[in-house]
Motif scaffolding. Structure first.
Motif, PDB file in Angstrom:
ATOM      1  N   ILE A 176       4.202  -7.078   2.597  1.00  0.00           N
ATOM      2  CA  ILE A 176       3.276  -6.470   1.602  1.00  0.00           C
ATOM      3  C   ILE A 176       2.844  -5.140   2.070  1.00  0.00           C
ATOM      4  O   ILE A 176       2.754  -4.179   1.370  1.00  0.00           O
ATOM      5  CB  ILE A 176       1.952  -7.305   1.297  1.00  0.00           C
ATOM      6  CG1 ILE A 176       2.425  -8.408   0.447  1.00  0.00           C
ATOM      7  CG2 ILE A 176       1.108  -6.629   0.406  1.00  0.00           C
ATOM      8  CD1 ILE A 176       1.127  -9.532   0.227  1.00  0.00           C
ATOM      9  N   GLN A 177       2.668  -5.085   3.439  1.00  0.00           N
ATOM     10  CA  GLN A 177       2.083  -3.747   4.059  1.00  0.00           C
ATOM     11  C   GLN A 177       2.968  -2.540   3.775  1.00  0.00           C
ATOM     12  O   GLN A 177       2.512  -1.504   3.281  1.00  0.00           O
ATOM     13  CB  GLN A 177       1.895  -3.985   5.406  1.00  0.00           C
ATOM     14  CG  GLN A 177       0.494  -4.710   5.755  1.00  0.00           C
ATOM     15  CD  GLN A 177       0.136  -4.682   7.311  1.00  0.00           C
ATOM     16  OE1 GLN A 177       1.074  -4.561   8.247  1.00  0.00           O
ATOM     17  NE2 GLN A 177      -1.128  -5.208   7.540  1.00  0.00           N
ATOM     18  N   PRO A 178       4.215  -2.543   3.902  1.00  0.00           N
ATOM     19  CA  PRO A 178       5.067  -1.397   3.586  1.00  0.00           C
ATOM     20  C   PRO A 178       5.193  -1.052   2.197  1.00  0.00           C
ATOM     21  O   PRO A 178       5.138   0.100   1.696  1.00  0.00           O
ATOM     22  CB  PRO A 178       6.346  -2.054   4.217  1.00  0.00           C
ATOM     23  CG  PRO A 178       6.675  -3.314   4.133  1.00  0.00           C
ATOM     24  CD  PRO A 178       4.994  -3.826   4.560  1.00  0.00           C
ATOM     25  N   PHE A 179       5.094  -2.017   1.342  1.00  0.00           N
ATOM     26  CA  PHE A 179       5.142  -1.878  -0.114  1.00  0.00           C
ATOM     27  C   PHE A 179       3.654  -1.143  -0.481  1.00  0.00           C
ATOM     28  O   PHE A 179       3.544  -0.159  -1.392  1.00  0.00           O
ATOM     29  CB  PHE A 179       5.207  -2.872  -1.036  1.00  0.00           C
ATOM     30  CG  PHE A 179       6.662  -3.464  -0.883  1.00  0.00           C
ATOM     31  CD1 PHE A 179       7.451  -2.757  -2.005  1.00  0.00           C
ATOM     32  CD2 PHE A 179       7.266  -4.494  -0.121  1.00  0.00           C
ATOM     33  CE1 PHE A 179       8.848  -3.160  -2.089  1.00  0.00           C
ATOM     34  CE2 PHE A 179       8.392  -4.652  -0.471  1.00  0.00           C
ATOM     35  CZ  PHE A 179       9.361  -4.119  -1.180  1.00  0.00           C
ATOM     36  N   THR A 180       2.556  -1.620   0.106  1.00  0.00           N
ATOM     37  CA  THR A 180       1.142  -0.923  -0.220  1.00  0.00           C
ATOM     38  C   THR A 180       1.106   0.446   0.080  1.00  0.00           C
ATOM     39  O   THR A 180       0.414   1.210  -0.393  1.00  0.00           O
ATOM     40  CB  THR A 180       0.067  -1.874   0.246  1.00  0.00           C
ATOM     41  OG1 THR A 180       0.440  -1.946   1.400  1.00  0.00           O
ATOM     42  CG2 THR A 180       0.132  -3.280  -0.455  1.00  0.00           C
ATOM     43  N   LEU A 181       1.807   0.738   1.399  1.00  0.00           N
ATOM     44  CA  LEU A 181       1.812   2.031   2.023  1.00  0.00           C
ATOM     45  C   LEU A 181       2.527   3.133   0.989  1.00  0.00           C
ATOM     46  O   LEU A 181       2.082   4.132   0.697  1.00  0.00           O
ATOM     47  CB  LEU A 181       2.298   2.181   3.236  1.00  0.00           C
ATOM     48  CG  LEU A 181       1.360   1.783   4.484  1.00  0.00           C
ATOM     49  CD1 LEU A 181       1.963   1.796   5.796  1.00  0.00           C
ATOM     50  CD2 LEU A 181       0.397   2.814   4.826  1.00  0.00           C
ATOM     51  N   THR A 182       3.722   2.470   0.640  1.00  0.00           N
ATOM     52  CA  THR A 182       4.464   3.231  -0.444  1.00  0.00           C
ATOM     53  C   THR A 182       3.881   3.631  -1.434  1.00  0.00           C
ATOM     54  O   THR A 182       3.855   4.779  -2.228  1.00  0.00           O
ATOM     55  CB  THR A 182       5.958   2.546  -0.598  1.00  0.00           C
ATOM     56  OG1 THR A 182       6.502   2.207   0.821  1.00  0.00           O
ATOM     57  CG2 THR A 182       6.880   3.452  -1.321  1.00  0.00           C
ATOM     58  N   LEU A 183       3.218   2.619  -2.283  1.00  0.00           N
ATOM     59  CA  LEU A 183       2.756   2.579  -3.461  1.00  0.00           C
ATOM     60  C   LEU A 183       1.432   3.465  -3.690  1.00  0.00           C
ATOM     61  O   LEU A 183       1.309   4.152  -4.654  1.00  0.00           O
ATOM     62  CB  LEU A 183       2.595   1.455  -4.183  1.00  0.00           C
ATOM     63  CG  LEU A 183       4.044   0.587  -4.540  1.00  0.00           C
ATOM     64  CD1 LEU A 183       3.925  -0.767  -5.057  1.00  0.00           C
ATOM     65  CD2 LEU A 183       4.917   1.413  -5.162  1.00  0.00           C
ATOM     66  N   ARG A 184       0.768   3.150  -2.744  1.00  0.00           N
ATOM     67  CA  ARG A 184      -0.459   4.012  -2.794  1.00  0.00           C
ATOM     68  C   ARG A 184      -0.278   5.575  -2.759  1.00  0.00           C
ATOM     69  O   ARG A 184      -0.929   6.277  -3.465  1.00  0.00           O
ATOM     70  CB  ARG A 184      -1.423   3.621  -1.466  1.00  0.00           C
ATOM     71  CG  ARG A 184      -2.722   4.455  -1.267  1.00  0.00           C
ATOM     72  CD  ARG A 184      -3.464   3.935  -0.065  1.00  0.00           C
ATOM     73  NE  ARG A 184      -3.798   2.632  -0.118  1.00  0.00           N
ATOM     74  CZ  ARG A 184      -3.276   1.851   0.763  1.00  0.00           C
ATOM     75  NH1 ARG A 184      -2.193   2.076   1.510  1.00  0.00           N
ATOM     76  NH2 ARG A 184      -3.891   0.499   0.920  1.00  0.00           N
ATOM     77  N   LEU A 185       0.541   6.057  -1.930  1.00  0.00           N
ATOM     78  CA  LEU A 185       0.843   7.464  -2.026  1.00  0.00           C
ATOM     79  C   LEU A 185       1.584   8.132  -3.043  1.00  0.00           C
ATOM     80  O   LEU A 185       1.226   8.950  -3.780  1.00  0.00           O
ATOM     81  CB  LEU A 185       1.667   7.794  -0.600  1.00  0.00           C
ATOM     82  CG  LEU A 185       2.074   9.369  -0.542  1.00  0.00           C
ATOM     83  CD1 LEU A 185       0.963  10.123  -0.710  1.00  0.00           C
ATOM     84  CD2 LEU A 185       2.803   9.361   0.790  1.00  0.00           C
ATOM     85  N   LEU A 186       2.565   7.243  -3.538  1.00  0.00           N
ATOM     86  CA  LEU A 186       3.552   7.671  -4.645  1.00  0.00           C
ATOM     87  C   LEU A 186       2.770   7.756  -5.989  1.00  0.00           C
ATOM     88  O   LEU A 186       2.742   8.667  -6.792  1.00  0.00           O
ATOM     89  CB  LEU A 186       4.486   6.357  -4.800  1.00  0.00           C
ATOM     90  CG  LEU A 186       5.634   6.498  -5.983  1.00  0.00           C
ATOM     91  CD1 LEU A 186       6.338   7.886  -5.720  1.00  0.00           C
ATOM     92  CD2 LEU A 186       6.638   5.390  -6.077  1.00  0.00           C
TER      93      LEU A 186
END
Length: 259
Positions: A176-186
């Protein structure tokens, strides 16, 4: 035909424009790629010029660069990870901060007008850099077995609950952590760009294409565009801070003795 029949709202397709350079080759660049290239060159140039000839009594430009660098070095890295680990991982944290900030700022610079982080490539690559950094750092600090134990087993939790908690911790730390980092910025950059385009394209429509009675709405949309621009400047800085801060937090969690 209604007065708004000719107005076309911005669409997600704007983030996938056709090639503008080297079309049809493996090196094809579209508008977003060019914005990223310009942003990266500008970031490197500013950092180079700001640190090329350091003076004991700094000028305004050097002072601004030193304040920004100290903010990342002390305010993010050292405050989160301690002085020793903060210095050790500062190159990663600083690169993330300046890259995200520089590519976000392109969203409201004239003739660029789109964030270089508004297409998934950059947020995903940065998230993966953070992901592999904190896992590798954790394994180096604790060994594979110790790292997995500290990552998946919560201290003080009754053993029967580990059947439930271990899968949850695994999904959180490893998926989950890499996806949340990606989606928050994107998602922040996509939404901000769409709002800006909506406000200013609506302003153009009301002032130049709408009938006389509707032109007054152009004043509302241009004021809305100005407000959204100020909001986007804040979000651009805030997202760079949050991304770098979370990177420092994740790395610190991975190497810390405490869970």
């Amino acid at each position: 035909m209604t007065v708004l029949a000719e107005f076309h709202a911005p669409a997600i397709s704007e983030f996938f424009p056709g090639g503008v350079l080297f079309t049809g080759t493996p090196f094809e660049l579209n508008r977003v790629g060019l914005v990223r290239l310009v942003g990266a060159i500008a970031i490197g140039l500013l950092l180079f010029l700001g640190t090329r000839k350091m003076k004991l009594v700094p000028g305004r430009f050097q002072s601004c660069m030193e304040m920004l660098w100290d903010f990342v070095r002390v305010g993010i890295a050292q405050d989160t990870m301690g002085k020793k680990n903060g210095e050790k991982f500062l190159p990663v944290i600083a690169t993330i901060f300046f890259m995200v900030l520089g590519l976000n700022v392109t969203g409201f610079i004239p003739f660029l007008n789109i964030s270089g982080a508004s297409v998934i490539g950059v947020p995903l690559v940065l998230a993966l850099v953070v992901y592999f950094t904190y896992h590798i750092a954790g394994i180096q600090a604790k060994g594979l077995g110790g790292y997995l134990k500290d990552s998946l087993i919560l201290p003080g939790v009754p053993w029967p609950l580990h059947v439930l908690m271990i899968p949850i911790e695994f999904l959180t730390k490893f998926v989950i952590q890499p996806f949340t980092l990606t989606l928050r910025l994107l998602c922040n950059m996509i939404v901000g760009h769409l709002l800006l385009v909506l406000c200013f394209s609506a302003t153009w429509f009301f002032f130049f294409d709408a009938s006389m009675g509707f032109k007054v709405f152009g004043v509302v949309t241009i004021l809305g565009g100005f407000f959204v621009t100020l909001l986007e400047i804040l979000i651009a800085v805030l997202q760079a801070y949050i991304f770098a801060l979370l990177a420092a937090v994740y790395i610190n969690q991975a190497i810390s003795d405490e869970h």
